[in-house]
Each structure stands twice: as C-alpha cells, then as structure tokens.
Scaffold this active site. Structure first.
Site, PDB file in Angstrom:
ATOM      1  N   LEU A   6      -1.829  10.272   6.136  1.00  0.00           N
ATOM      2  CA  LEU A   6      -2.348   9.172   6.937  1.00  0.00           C
ATOM      3  C   LEU A   6      -1.189   8.472   7.628  1.00  0.00           C
ATOM      4  O   LEU A   6      -0.238   8.052   6.970  1.00  0.00           O
ATOM      5  CB  LEU A   6      -3.106   8.165   6.064  1.00  0.00           C
ATOM      6  CG  LEU A   6      -4.337   8.682   5.315  1.00  0.00           C
ATOM      7  CD1 LEU A   6      -5.000   7.539   4.563  1.00  0.00           C
ATOM      8  CD2 LEU A   6      -5.327   9.333   6.262  1.00  0.00           C
ATOM      9  N   LEU A  38       0.843  -1.196   0.000  1.00  0.00           N
ATOM     10  CA  LEU A  38       0.000   0.000   0.000  1.00  0.00           C
ATOM     11  C   LEU A  38       0.878   1.245   0.000  1.00  0.00           C
ATOM     12  O   LEU A  38       1.601   1.501   0.968  1.00  0.00           O
ATOM     13  CB  LEU A  38      -0.920  -0.007   1.223  1.00  0.00           C
ATOM     14  CG  LEU A  38      -1.924  -1.164   1.288  1.00  0.00           C
ATOM     15  CD1 LEU A  38      -2.724  -1.102   2.580  1.00  0.00           C
ATOM     16  CD2 LEU A  38      -2.850  -1.158   0.088  1.00  0.00           C
ATOM     17  N   ASN A  74       8.804  13.285   4.801  1.00  0.00           N
ATOM     18  CA  ASN A  74       8.965  13.528   3.369  1.00  0.00           C
ATOM     19  C   ASN A  74      10.418  13.551   2.889  1.00  0.00           C
ATOM     20  O   ASN A  74      10.732  14.084   1.827  1.00  0.00           O
ATOM     21  CB  ASN A  74       8.290  14.850   2.977  1.00  0.00           C
ATOM     22  CG  ASN A  74       7.821  14.842   1.544  1.00  0.00           C
ATOM     23  OD1 ASN A  74       7.422  13.813   1.028  1.00  0.00           O
ATOM     24  ND2 ASN A  74       7.879  15.979   0.895  1.00  0.00           N
ATOM     25  N   ASP A 109       9.099   9.736   8.144  1.00  0.00           N
ATOM     26  CA  ASP A 109      10.329  10.364   7.632  1.00  0.00           C
ATOM     27  C   ASP A 109      10.188  11.833   7.257  1.00  0.00           C
ATOM     28  O   ASP A 109      11.124  12.446   6.766  1.00  0.00           O
ATOM     29  CB  ASP A 109      10.830   9.594   6.406  1.00  0.00           C
ATOM     30  CG  ASP A 109       9.969   9.863   5.178  1.00  0.00           C
ATOM     31  OD1 ASP A 109       8.773  10.192   5.354  1.00  0.00           O
ATOM     32  OD2 ASP A 109      10.489   9.760   4.064  1.00  0.00           O
ATOM     33  N   GLY A 139       4.045   0.504   4.895  1.00  0.00           N
ATOM     34  CA  GLY A 139       5.420   0.901   5.196  1.00  0.00           C
ATOM     35  C   GLY A 139       5.538   1.568   6.555  1.00  0.00           C
ATOM     36  O   GLY A 139       4.902   2.592   6.808  1.00  0.00           O
ATOM     37  N   LEU A 150      -5.145   3.252  -1.313  1.00  0.00           N
ATOM     38  CA  LEU A 150      -6.543   3.254  -0.889  1.00  0.00           C
ATOM     39  C   LEU A 150      -7.300   4.306  -1.702  1.00  0.00           C
ATOM     40  O   LEU A 150      -6.722   5.337  -2.081  1.00  0.00           O
ATOM     41  CB  LEU A 150      -6.648   3.568   0.602  1.00  0.00           C
ATOM     42  CG  LEU A 150      -6.046   2.551   1.585  1.00  0.00           C
ATOM     43  CD1 LEU A 150      -6.246   3.029   3.011  1.00  0.00           C
ATOM     44  CD2 LEU A 150      -6.640   1.173   1.403  1.00  0.00           C
ATOM     45  N   LYS A 168      -3.063  15.418   2.670  1.00  0.00           N
ATOM     46  CA  LYS A 168      -3.627  14.070   2.704  1.00  0.00           C
ATOM     47  C   LYS A 168      -2.625  13.143   3.386  1.00  0.00           C
ATOM     48  O   LYS A 168      -1.930  12.369   2.740  1.00  0.00           O
ATOM     49  CB  LYS A 168      -3.948  13.582   1.295  1.00  0.00           C
ATOM     50  CG  LYS A 168      -5.046  14.405   0.614  1.00  0.00           C
ATOM     51  CD  LYS A 168      -5.338  13.880  -0.778  1.00  0.00           C
ATOM     52  CE  LYS A 168      -6.429  14.694  -1.449  1.00  0.00           C
ATOM     53  NZ  LYS A 168      -6.725  14.219  -2.815  1.00  0.00           N
TER      54      LYS A 168
END
Length: 342
Positions: A249, A189, A215, A213, A209, A235, A247
């Site tokens: 999550l 995912l 980004n 981090d 995962g 998803l 966005k």
C-alpha cells in the site's frame, strides 16, 4: 491708363475663376480617391466594418443592460431571503460544499528524506499530491499534516509544484510530528505492529511514514514508534482482504482508505473502494475468486496530477530501473508508506 484699369477687374475675375476651377478639380479628385477606397472594400469587409461600428455604438447600452440584470438578480435573492426561501442559483454545489470536517488528524511523516533516492522522493511527492486532492473532495476531510518538510521533497515541490504554498486545509511543518502534537494522541501506522486497528478514534493523530524505499529499510517506522514511545497499529487488511500479489500500500492508499472508512464506517468497503483492481484482491472467504495480481508498484500510477515533459522523461527512467529490479527478491514497500499493510 483708363484702359489698363478697365482690364484689371477682368484679369481678377479670370484669376478668381481659375482658382474656383482648381478647387473644384481638387474636390473632384478627393471624391474620386475616397470613392476608389470605398470600392476597394469587398462586400464582406463592408458588412464587417458596419457591424464593428454598430458594436461600438451599442457598448454603453450593453453595459447598462448588464447592470440591470445584475441588480435584478440581487433583488430576487434579497426577496427570497426575506421570505425564508433558500436561494438556488445556477451555481452547482460541489461535493466539498457538503463536507463535514473530521477532527481526526492524519500526518505524513517526511523525516526519511535522506534515505531515499531522488526518483523515490518524486514518487512520494505524487502520492502527497493525491492525498491532498482526495482530502479536498471527500465528505469528511481530515486535519492534514505534513511534518519534517524539507530537503529533497521541498526542493522538488518548489520546482515542480510551486502552487503547494497556496494549498488549503493542510498544515505543512518543518518540525517533527512529535514536536507539534501530543504523544498521547499519536498512533503510528505500520505493518510491523502486532496491534490491529479495529476502529478509528477521531481524537487521535494517525501517522503514515512518508517513505518509498523498496524494502531497503525494513521495520524503520515501527522502530521509530518504539523509540518515541508512542502507540502503533496496522490497518485490518488481513481480516477483510485476500490478495495473491504483494500486500503493498502506497502512502496515498493508506490515506484514502482512512478517508473512505470515515465516510462508510466499513473496513471492507473502504478497502475495496481504494485498492487497485490489478492487485487481484477479493474478500476473505472468496479466495477461489483470486485473480492474477500485478506486483508493480502503484505509487506513480495513482497520481492524478499532470506531468511535465521533464517529469515524463524521469518516469521513463524510473520504469526502466523498476524492470531491472524485477529479478531481485520481492520488494515490499517499506512500512506505512509503501509496505503498509496496516
């Protein structure tokens, strides 16, 4: 001589009388001392002493009554079982007692340990704790795997959460996920995947995962899936949800959304059951109702575990670091851990 012998009994009698008098005197003194001790006890103390004595005297009687009650309950249960009646005692059924386990495997890939700072590994640890807790109380618990478990993460879990070794219904493995599971069953995912997940296949193993981090490692999980030659998907967040914030999550968000979908079989309901209100999310088609989302990371705030004093001190430092990073470019959580828009 006769006079002396005559006087001897009298002397002996007087000695005997003196001894009796001394004994009586000693007895009187003892009684006085005892009486004095009794008089020193207050009324409350005397009642307490009496109650304590009665409690000790009735100890065996209480024990016998407990045995009788226990035996009576046992006989009642046996009688109900013989009559085909389901026993309903005082013990309340927990949600987990009604659970119907799913065959779906959900894996957190912890192989990115060396890419994270210690404070970020601690955040990941909290997210994993949340995943474990949610899986224990959901109606359809998944087969939970932690793979590539070691390094900083294991050290933190050993120090802060020693009870993890007693976790139930979770497979903690030092090996990589593709070494213990069939590659044909794996689906990574990642928000970078062009494939949108429409339905969950409970015969598959979905990999999240385990990376916090900020980004710094864009596309790393997508690249890992391609390198291993396994399937990947995201998803369907964009098909059901509009947010005016990033966005983002966290690991536990993705985990909980999948649990919610298994229960509700509806992606939109699953998303809005899990997504924090501060993200200002609204269903697609209702963009005019978008509220003000908060861009702060969710990883710390979503943990329902208690923090020790040392952890709180570390978290305060983490919050300070987070504030310093607010002036940097928008920080998406990486891939399927913190960036997973999957």
């Amino acid at each position: 001589m006769a006079t002396e012998m005559a006087n001897t009994p009298a002397v002996q009698e007087r000695s005997h009388d003196c001894a009796n008098n001394e004994n009586e005197s000693t007895k009187d003194e003892n009684e006085t001392v005892h009486t004095g001790e009794t008089e020193t006890l207050s009324k409350r103390q005397r009642k307490k002493l009496l109650k304590s004595q009665q409690w000790e005297e009735q100890r065996e009687l209480r024990k016998q009554k407990r045995k009788e009650r226990k035996q009576q309950r046992k006989l009642e249960r046996q009688a109900q079982a013989d009559d085909g009646v389901e026993w309903t005692g005082k013990k309340r059924l927990r949600r987990s007692d009604l659970a119907e386990p799913s065959s779906l495997r959900l894996v957190i890939d912890c192989s990115f340990d060396n890419l994270m700072l210690l404070k970020d590994v601690k955040k990941l640890h909290k997210q994993i704790q949340r995943c474990y807790a949610e899986n224990r109380r959901t109606l359809h618990p998944v087969q939970f795997y932690l793979t590539s478990h070691g390094g900083q993460l294991k050290q933190i879990m050993d120090e802060i959460n020693k009870g993890w070794v007693n976790w139930k219904d979770v497979h903690v493995k030092p090996e990589a996920f593709h070494e213990i599971l069939s590659k044909d069953d794996l689906v990574y995912l990642t928000s970078d995947s062009p494939n949108v997940l429409e339905e969950l296949d409970e015969a598959k193993a979905y990999v999240i995962g385990g990376l916090v981090d900020h980004n710094h490692h864009k596309g790393i999980t997508f690249g890992r899936a391609q390198e291993l030659g396994i399937a990947h998907a995201q998803l369907p967040l964009g098909s059901f949800v509009k947010m005016n914030s990033r966005k983002v999550l966290a690991v536990n968000h993705v985990f909980e959304i999948i649990l919610a979908f298994l229960e509700k079989r509806d992606w939109q309901e699953a998303f809005f059951t899990v997504l924090p209100q501060r993200k200002g999310a609204v269903p697609v088609g209702q963009e005019d109702k978008l509220g003000e989302g908060n861009d702060e990371e969710d990883s710390d705030e979503d943990s329902d575990t208690e923090q020790t004093t040392s952890e709180k001190g570390t978290d305060s430092k983490d919050q300070s670091d987070s504030k310093q990073e607010e002036h940097k470019p928008l920080l998406n959580q990486s891939d399927s851990s913190e960036r997973n828009t999957a």
